[in-house]
Enzyme design. Structure first.
Site, short mmCIF file in Angstrom:
data_model
loop_
_atom_site.label_atom_id
_atom_site.label_comp_id
_atom_site.label_asym_id
_atom_site.label_seq_id
_atom_site.Cartn_x
_atom_site.Cartn_y
_atom_site.Cartn_z
N HIS A 1 0.58 8.99 10.33
CA HIS A 1 1.96 9.50 10.37
C HIS A 1 2.52 9.60 8.96
O HIS A 1 3.42 10.39 8.69
CB HIS A 1 2.84 8.63 11.27
CG HIS A 1 3.09 7.26 10.72
ND1 HIS A 1 4.27 6.90 10.13
CD2 HIS A 1 2.28 6.18 10.66
CE1 HIS A 1 4.18 5.64 9.75
NE2 HIS A 1 3.00 5.19 10.04
N ARG A 2 1.99 8.79 8.07
CA ARG A 2 2.25 8.92 6.64
C ARG A 2 0.90 8.84 5.94
O ARG A 2 0.01 8.11 6.38
CB ARG A 2 3.13 7.77 6.12
CG ARG A 2 4.53 7.74 6.69
CD ARG A 2 5.38 8.79 6.02
NE ARG A 2 6.62 9.01 6.72
CZ ARG A 2 7.76 8.39 6.46
NH1 ARG A 2 7.82 7.50 5.49
NH2 ARG A 2 8.84 8.67 7.13
N LYS B 1 -3.76 3.15 4.79
CA LYS B 1 -3.98 2.03 3.85
C LYS B 1 -4.48 0.81 4.59
O LYS B 1 -3.97 0.50 5.67
CB LYS B 1 -2.64 1.72 3.18
CG LYS B 1 -2.69 0.69 2.10
CD LYS B 1 -2.82 1.33 0.73
CE LYS B 1 -3.01 0.34 -0.38
NZ LYS B 1 -4.37 -0.24 -0.42
N LYS C 1 2.39 -3.05 10.19
CA LYS C 1 2.78 -3.83 9.00
C LYS C 1 3.46 -2.94 7.97
O LYS C 1 4.54 -3.27 7.46
CB LYS C 1 1.48 -4.41 8.40
CG LYS C 1 1.64 -5.59 7.52
CD LYS C 1 0.28 -6.10 7.08
CE LYS C 1 -0.53 -6.71 8.20
NZ LYS C 1 -1.79 -7.34 7.75
N LYS D 1 -8.47 0.27 8.06
CA LYS D 1 -9.19 -0.96 7.71
C LYS D 1 -10.68 -0.67 7.61
O LYS D 1 -11.18 0.24 8.29
CB LYS D 1 -8.98 -2.02 8.80
CG LYS D 1 -9.19 -3.43 8.31
CD LYS D 1 -7.97 -3.92 7.55
CE LYS D 1 -8.14 -5.31 7.03
NZ LYS D 1 -6.85 -5.85 6.56
N SER E 1 0.39 -3.61 -3.17
CA SER E 1 -0.59 -2.51 -3.28
C SER E 1 0.14 -1.17 -3.41
O SER E 1 -0.31 -0.28 -4.14
CB SER E 1 -1.49 -2.47 -2.05
OG SER E 1 -2.54 -3.39 -2.19
#
Ligand code: NAD
Length: 470
Positions: A64-65, A69, A93, A105, A362
């Site tokens: 969605h973005r 990550k 998160k 992940k 990060s």
């Protein structure tokens, strides 16, 4: 632990919160679904010349973005289900702490405790090449980071491999975060997750009403803490709880067993002892207990599991004596274990909020890599000059000189690390209050449900805004 359990726990936590949201069912399915997985097997030469076939995964849970990550885990036990569950947690998160990324992940099935540095490097570089081949890595696509069993060194190898295979791309070092400082890393990233854990615990323990509910006085100082796992997250969490929070570390658990000392022990000394001897055993001033798992059940105020998932289950939840369980690791409390802890009035600080400090910093590293300039470069001297002006005005108005050490402290220009740590602190405080507000104002069962709800609603909003579901 059964491999599917962690995945099931995350799904159940999601479903429980989703049932309370106003988001439509189709959108909820999209928020929950893992959008892409890459399962690979590749050959790597062992130090003795033999070939080993390594299994590895990358799961991209949400786009969605962009970029997506999430860390890379080295562990013998990684599985597709585990990687997807961890990727899903990353999506929620990021949304909770306002980091504009999707969730992902990676997992590589090797034993981080036994592999040689050479084998580790060959595995890391080959894994990176595989990710590049399938477009599962890139500054605007998917940006890995450290997780269990990996750290700066592996992130450096990833950055180097990527840079060499993608020479023509701009800001290639933004393809991964958690890099060494000399390779465009950011000061503060190494301790970010553990420090964020401390900020989260501190913020929760400042809430007088909540502390009263668990039978504790407000504040971290003097509280007795047990930490499981003395790796990146556990060590830094214990360090800051002890040194900044003035908590008393009464228990430390590692693979080989646990230490318990009712009057406390010094985290740095334990860390040094383990580094030098390879074990917690023999540390003076604390009792060594071979069955480390049993130390989770020892007397303390706050239990900080910072190693692996599914550590507190229906089997041992009834024996946990802590009043607060602070989930520094991902998924340390299973769904069934949670029900028992809740019934017993034990409060949980959920992983998807508490360990978000790593991804927060990060994000700062990624921004810095894309901007090509460190955060303090444009402000540090300007700020110093402004402060000098202010101090000189005070001195001339009062007719007195401020003594040198105090003057030095007053006028020093902000460093990049100062900025990173302050922004992390602010993120953890703000996000806590957003979750806490939902918990109380919507009369939800607990902070975890509130955190999942916040994550789900933000991701659904983001999909809607980006026209995925017009
Ligand atoms: P790490 O590899 O640095 O440390 C993990 C430690 O746990 C090691 O010291 C290991 O020996 C120990 N350990 C392994 N099995 C154990 C057991 N049975 N009992 C006690 N200790 C045991 O990993 P890390 O980066 O600190 O990650 C720990 C947890 O935090 C993981 O769940 C990870 O997903 C989560 N996490 C990490 C980050 C990060 O920035 N590194 C960010 C968010 C969440």
């Amino acid at each position: 632990m059964s491999r599917g359990k962690f995945f099931q726990s995350v799904s159940k936590y999601f479903d429980r919160a989703a049932a309370l949201s106003t988001v439509k069912s189709g959108m909820l399915r999209q928020v929950k679904t893992c959008n892409a997985v890459y399962r690979m097997r590749f050959p790597v030469r062992e130090d003795n010349g033999e070939i080993t076939v390594v299994e590895a995964f990358r799961a991209e849970h949400s786009f969605h973005r962009l970029p997506a990550k999430g860390g890379i885990r080295f562990s013998r036990r990684v599985s597709l289900d585990e990687t997807i569950a961890l990727a899903a947690l990353m999506s929620y998160k990021c949304a909770i702490v306002g980091v504009p990324f999707g969730g992902a992940k990676g997992g590589v099935a090797v034993n981080p405790a036994t592999i040689s540095a050479g084998f580790r490097e060959r595995v890391t570089r080959r894994y990176t090449a595989e990710l590049i081949r399938k477009n599962f890595i890139g500054p605007d696509i998917d940006v890995p980071a450290p997780d269990y069993g990996t750290g700066e060194r592996e992130m450096g190898w990833i950055a180097d491999t990527y840079k060499n295979l993608r020479m023509n791309e701009p800001h290639t070092y933004a393809c991964v975060t958690g890099k060494p400082l000399g390779m465009q890393g950011i000061p503060g990233r190494r301790q970010a997750t553990g420090l964020g854990v401390y900020y989260g615990i501190r913020t929760f323990m400042e809430q007088a009403e909540d502390m009263k509910a668990v039978g504790l006085s407000p504040g971290v100082a003097g509280k007795r803490v047990i930490v499981q796992g003395l790796g990146n997250v556990g060590y830094h969490a214990a360090h800051f709880l002890q040194n900044d929070g003035k908590a008393v570390i009464v228990g430390i658990i590692e693979r080989e067993g646990g230490l318990y000392a009712p009057d406390g022990m010094d985290v740095e000394s334990v860390h040094r002892h383990r580094r030098e001897t390879g074990t917690l055993q023999g540390f003076p001033g604390a009792t060594f207990i071979e069955d480390g798992q049993s130390v989770l059940e020892n007397d303390c105020d706050v239990l900080v599991p910072a190693a692996l998932e599914e550590q507190i289950t229906a089997e041992n939840a009834g024996r946990i004596q802590a009043k607060i369980v602070a989930e520094a690791a991902n998924g340390p409390v299973g769904f069934d274990g949670e029900a028992i802890l809740s019934q017993r009035g034990i409060h949980m600080l959920p992983d998807l909020y508490l360990n978000a400090g790593g991804v927060t910093v990060s994000y700062f590293e990624w921004l810095k890599n894309r901007a090509g300039v460190s955060f303090d470069r444009m402000v540090s001297r300007h700020e110093e000059l402004t402060k000098i002006g202010l101090v000189e005005a005070i001195e001339s108005l009062t007719g007195r000189d401020i003594p040198s050490p105090a003057r030095q402290q007053l006028v020093h220009g902000v460093s990049e690390e100062d900025m990173v740590i302050a922004a992390l602190d602010q993120t953890m405080i703000q996000s806590f209050h957003q979750i806490h507000y939902r918990w109380k104002s919507r009369n939800l069962a607990d902070l975890r449900t509130a955190a999942f709800l916040l994550g789900i609603e933000r991701i659904a909003d983001s999909y809607a805004q980006h026209g995925i579901f017009p």
